[in-house]
Write an enzyme that holds these catalytic residues in place. Sequence first.
Site, PDB file in Angstrom:
ATOM      1  N   HIS A 180      41.159  47.160  31.434  1.00  0.00           N
ATOM      2  CA  HIS A 180      42.389  46.487  30.982  1.00  0.00           C
ATOM      3  C   HIS A 180      43.651  47.186  31.476  1.00  0.00           C
ATOM      4  O   HIS A 180      44.741  46.593  31.433  1.00  0.00           O
ATOM      5  CB  HIS A 180      42.452  46.440  29.452  1.00  0.00           C
ATOM      6  CG  HIS A 180      41.455  45.516  28.824  1.00  0.00           C
ATOM      7  ND1 HIS A 180      41.250  44.223  29.245  1.00  0.00           N
ATOM      8  CD2 HIS A 180      40.599  45.703  27.784  1.00  0.00           C
ATOM      9  CE1 HIS A 180      40.316  43.656  28.509  1.00  0.00           C
ATOM     10  NE2 HIS A 180      39.891  44.542  27.623  1.00  0.00           N
ATOM     11  N   ASP A 218      31.904  42.682  30.946  1.00  0.00           N
ATOM     12  CA  ASP A 218      32.453  42.952  29.625  1.00  0.00           C
ATOM     13  C   ASP A 218      32.818  41.618  28.969  1.00  0.00           C
ATOM     14  O   ASP A 218      33.147  40.648  29.643  1.00  0.00           O
ATOM     15  CB  ASP A 218      33.701  43.825  29.761  1.00  0.00           C
ATOM     16  CG  ASP A 218      34.204  44.373  28.442  1.00  0.00           C
ATOM     17  OD1 ASP A 218      33.907  45.535  28.131  1.00  0.00           O
ATOM     18  OD2 ASP A 218      34.912  43.633  27.732  1.00  0.00           O
ATOM     19  N   HIS A 234      35.415  40.895  27.406  1.00  0.00           N
ATOM     20  CA  HIS A 234      36.839  40.642  27.606  1.00  0.00           C
ATOM     21  C   HIS A 234      37.174  40.671  29.092  1.00  0.00           C
ATOM     22  O   HIS A 234      36.578  41.429  29.857  1.00  0.00           O
ATOM     23  CB  HIS A 234      37.683  41.687  26.867  1.00  0.00           C
ATOM     24  CG  HIS A 234      37.387  41.773  25.405  1.00  0.00           C
ATOM     25  ND1 HIS A 234      36.639  42.802  24.856  1.00  0.00           N
ATOM     26  CD2 HIS A 234      37.701  40.948  24.378  1.00  0.00           C
ATOM     27  CE1 HIS A 234      36.526  42.617  23.553  1.00  0.00           C
ATOM     28  NE2 HIS A 234      37.158  41.492  23.228  1.00  0.00           N
ATOM     29  N   ASP A 270      29.891  44.833  24.997  1.00  0.00           N
ATOM     30  CA  ASP A 270      30.447  44.205  23.800  1.00  0.00           C
ATOM     31  C   ASP A 270      30.211  42.702  23.746  1.00  0.00           C
ATOM     32  O   ASP A 270      30.699  42.035  22.825  1.00  0.00           O
ATOM     33  CB  ASP A 270      31.940  44.507  23.669  1.00  0.00           C
ATOM     34  CG  ASP A 270      32.710  44.363  24.974  1.00  0.00           C
ATOM     35  OD1 ASP A 270      32.099  43.999  25.998  1.00  0.00           O
ATOM     36  OD2 ASP A 270      33.928  44.630  24.976  1.00  0.00           O
TER      37      ASP A 270
END
Length: 437
Positions: free
Chosen positions: A216, A253, A255, A340
Amino acid sequence: MLLMLGNALLLVRRGLCKWKNHTRFNFDVGSLRSTFFHKNLRSGSRCFATRRDLSISCSAGNDKDSYEPANEKLTNAKVIYAVAPAMGHNQESHPESHFRVPSIMNALEKMELTPKFRGSEIIELRDFKPALVDDIASVHTRNYVSGLEKAMDRASEQGIIFIEGSGPTYATANTFQDSLIAAGAGISLVNSVVEASKLSQEQPIGFALIRPPGHHAIPKGPMGFCVFGNVAIAARYAQHVHGLKRVFIIDFDVHHGNGTNDAFYEDPDIFFLSTHQDGSYPGTGKIDQLGRGDGEGTTLNLPLPGGSGDVAMRTVFDEVIVPCAQRFKPDIILVSAGYDAHVLDPLASLQFTTGTYYMLASNIQQLAKDLCRGRCVFFLEGGYNLGSLSYSVADSFRAFLGEPSLALEFDNPAILYEEPLTKVKRAIDMVKHLHTL
């Protein structure tokens, strides 16, 4: 016992999701100078953490020019990993906690997936240099790097500071150096797999068990628990130092890896492919975001509907990831390995299982063997249920070794529900149309 907690964990998703529902501010703080980095740049560091009976070490020294294993070890290895747990980078009760890497190491030890049990099949890199400022600045602005360096004085005084928005991305007095060590671990693994690819037909795969995570972090600053873009930094290093021009990055991931996306959005030589939950943090990664300018077509974002699981990801791999990689013809594959998307993870709503991660690890390894002499490094990103994170990473190791999955011992099919496969097919068909697959 882990799997019996499944239903309870699903109930707390909403409460914990607040950590990633936030706004951020620009951390481009201008040209600031500090002596902290210059005192520690060449001296290296050593960190130790003991949890129960497990000792974890990550070493960065200054007495070697080469931080790769001897050639005779590389020819026998199947897995090479590096550990950088960042034990000093921690905020109480934060989901991205300092227990994450020790929990993984406990699972690897318990399942006899360490050098102690496997001899030369598995190598741990214990000596590696922190990344240099120039390595970090190949992705991030120097203003950001110097600003974070300077902020260490304040973090030392206050114990903890927030370096993004309302606080989800924090820093302690150790964060700057720990982040350099994490990036340096990834760089060292790139060195090792590249060297191994010159020596043997059976190349080892690398895994950077590191934190803080990175995908990120945007060029101008931190974001979403992430400080430096570890995968992006390793990609630039592979290009600049090893001449590996074409880098294929897979991000699974839950996200969207917006930082990696932004770093290479106009670069035709780095293909960034992200699968992530539609509508999840940070709200980027739309299906029509394909890259810009010379890089148009080398960014592929595939948002998956909530509830997508093993069937969806197997289909994505076969129909999207494989043809993209085959057409791109990479020189190395790097993986943002976020765990995740697991059904037990509290911060999202996909239904991956331990078996899904075994499949991804095995198939990506084979893809690297087919396309780029096995050159491949995984980088730990998310994963906030310590049990599902640890067992999924351990099963990934088993995949790398060519050993059967133990997912059936960990996964509980009773907590799964029907996948939205019609919506998944619609998303896959759209991305195949946009990218002419």
